[in-house]
Design a protein around this motif. Sequence first.
Motif, mmCIF file in Angstrom:
data_model
loop_
_atom_site.group_PDB
_atom_site.id
_atom_site.type_symbol
_atom_site.label_atom_id
_atom_site.label_comp_id
_atom_site.label_asym_id
_atom_site.label_seq_id
_atom_site.Cartn_x
_atom_site.Cartn_y
_atom_site.Cartn_z
ATOM 1 N N LEU A 1 0.834 -1.202 0.000
ATOM 2 C CA LEU A 1 0.000 0.000 0.000
ATOM 3 C C LEU A 1 0.871 1.255 0.000
ATOM 4 O O LEU A 1 1.713 1.436 0.879
ATOM 5 C CB LEU A 1 -0.932 0.009 1.210
ATOM 6 C CG LEU A 1 -1.995 1.101 1.235
ATOM 7 C CD1 LEU A 1 -2.989 0.917 0.087
ATOM 8 C CD2 LEU A 1 -2.744 1.083 2.567
ATOM 9 N N ALA A 2 0.688 2.094 -1.011
ATOM 10 C CA ALA A 2 1.485 3.316 -1.149
ATOM 11 C C ALA A 2 1.069 4.325 -0.077
ATOM 12 O O ALA A 2 -0.093 4.364 0.327
ATOM 13 C CB ALA A 2 1.285 3.919 -2.536
ATOM 14 N N PHE B 1 -4.720 1.822 -2.954
ATOM 15 C CA PHE B 1 -4.319 3.175 -3.323
ATOM 16 C C PHE B 1 -4.131 3.220 -4.833
ATOM 17 O O PHE B 1 -3.427 2.391 -5.407
ATOM 18 C CB PHE B 1 -3.038 3.604 -2.604
ATOM 19 C CG PHE B 1 -2.821 5.080 -2.670
ATOM 20 C CD1 PHE B 1 -3.606 5.948 -1.932
ATOM 21 C CD2 PHE B 1 -1.853 5.612 -3.503
ATOM 22 C CE1 PHE B 1 -3.429 7.319 -2.011
ATOM 23 C CE2 PHE B 1 -1.662 6.986 -3.591
ATOM 24 C CZ PHE B 1 -2.454 7.840 -2.840
ATOM 25 N N VAL B 2 -4.797 4.185 -5.466
ATOM 26 C CA VAL B 2 -4.801 4.322 -6.924
ATOM 27 C C VAL B 2 -4.010 5.568 -7.298
ATOM 28 O O VAL B 2 -4.308 6.660 -6.812
ATOM 29 C CB VAL B 2 -6.243 4.444 -7.460
ATOM 30 C CG1 VAL B 2 -6.250 4.625 -8.968
ATOM 31 C CG2 VAL B 2 -7.080 3.247 -7.041
ATOM 32 N N GLN B 3 -3.028 5.406 -8.176
ATOM 33 C CA GLN B 3 -2.229 6.532 -8.654
ATOM 34 C C GLN B 3 -2.346 6.602 -10.177
ATOM 35 O O GLN B 3 -1.974 5.659 -10.875
ATOM 36 C CB GLN B 3 -0.769 6.347 -8.254
ATOM 37 C CG GLN B 3 -0.568 6.359 -6.741
ATOM 38 C CD GLN B 3 0.816 5.900 -6.359
ATOM 39 O OE1 GLN B 3 1.127 4.719 -6.441
ATOM 40 N NE2 GLN B 3 1.641 6.849 -5.925
ATOM 41 N N THR B 4 -2.905 7.720 -10.660
ATOM 42 C CA THR B 4 -3.064 7.910 -12.098
ATOM 43 C C THR B 4 -3.378 9.369 -12.382
ATOM 44 O O THR B 4 -3.803 10.105 -11.503
ATOM 45 C CB THR B 4 -4.192 7.024 -12.669
ATOM 46 O OG1 THR B 4 -4.223 7.175 -14.094
ATOM 47 C CG2 THR B 4 -5.547 7.402 -12.109
ATOM 48 N N ALA B 5 -3.186 9.748 -13.619
ATOM 49 C CA ALA B 5 -3.633 11.073 -14.059
ATOM 50 C C ALA B 5 -5.161 11.029 -14.177
ATOM 51 O O ALA B 5 -5.724 9.996 -14.537
ATOM 52 C CB ALA B 5 -3.007 11.416 -15.405
ATOM 53 N N PRO B 6 -5.821 12.135 -13.883
ATOM 54 C CA PRO B 6 -7.286 12.156 -13.945
ATOM 55 C C PRO B 6 -7.795 12.369 -15.373
ATOM 56 O O PRO B 6 -8.240 13.453 -15.740
ATOM 57 C CB PRO B 6 -7.651 13.328 -13.028
ATOM 58 C CG PRO B 6 -6.491 14.262 -13.174
ATOM 59 C CD PRO B 6 -5.278 13.383 -13.357
ATOM 60 N N ASN B 7 -7.699 11.330 -16.182
ATOM 61 C CA ASN B 7 -8.225 11.424 -17.542
ATOM 62 C C ASN B 7 -8.775 10.061 -17.949
ATOM 63 O O ASN B 7 -8.586 9.062 -17.261
ATOM 64 C CB ASN B 7 -7.138 11.911 -18.518
ATOM 65 C CG ASN B 7 -5.916 11.031 -18.517
ATOM 66 O OD1 ASN B 7 -6.005 9.814 -18.546
ATOM 67 N ND2 ASN B 7 -4.735 11.644 -18.483
ATOM 68 N N GLY B 8 -9.465 10.018 -19.065
ATOM 69 C CA GLY B 8 -10.105 8.792 -19.508
ATOM 70 C C GLY B 8 -9.139 7.648 -19.745
ATOM 71 O O GLY B 8 -9.442 6.491 -19.429
#
Length: 136
Positions: A19-20, A38-45
């Motif tokens: 867990l990050a 924990f989810v890490q991503t850019a907020p795009n489709g």
Amino acid sequence: MASTTTDDFPVALSAGTFLAPAGDGWLVPHVWSDGGVFVQTAPNGAGVLHVAVALCVLNDLYREAETLGVPVRGVRVAARGEFDEETWVSTGISYAVEVDSTAPADDVAALLARVDEVAEIPRVLRAGMTVERADG
């Protein structure tokens, strides 16, 4: 000739011992792991599409581990994929999985193979589908 983007829209999901720490991303409650995912991503489709693949793999890993009797202490799934710059059609998605387990390496390898076989979102995307707008 089609060209791809220079960004491959990477995502990383982590749970359990992987867990990050809080930071850029968001925490999702999770039935199979204490502390959530924990989810890490850019907020795009594109990022959300890759999250769908990674979260499905992560969920199915915990589910299939329970079924197969493989202890899992933590999971990290990274997914990424490019898009054609002209059409914005995905050129494919790849994912990588890390598992923290006390099980023998052969058991973990069998678990990963099983998850690759049964994970619903990757299976649907591999098979292709239609997506249509519904009015009203």
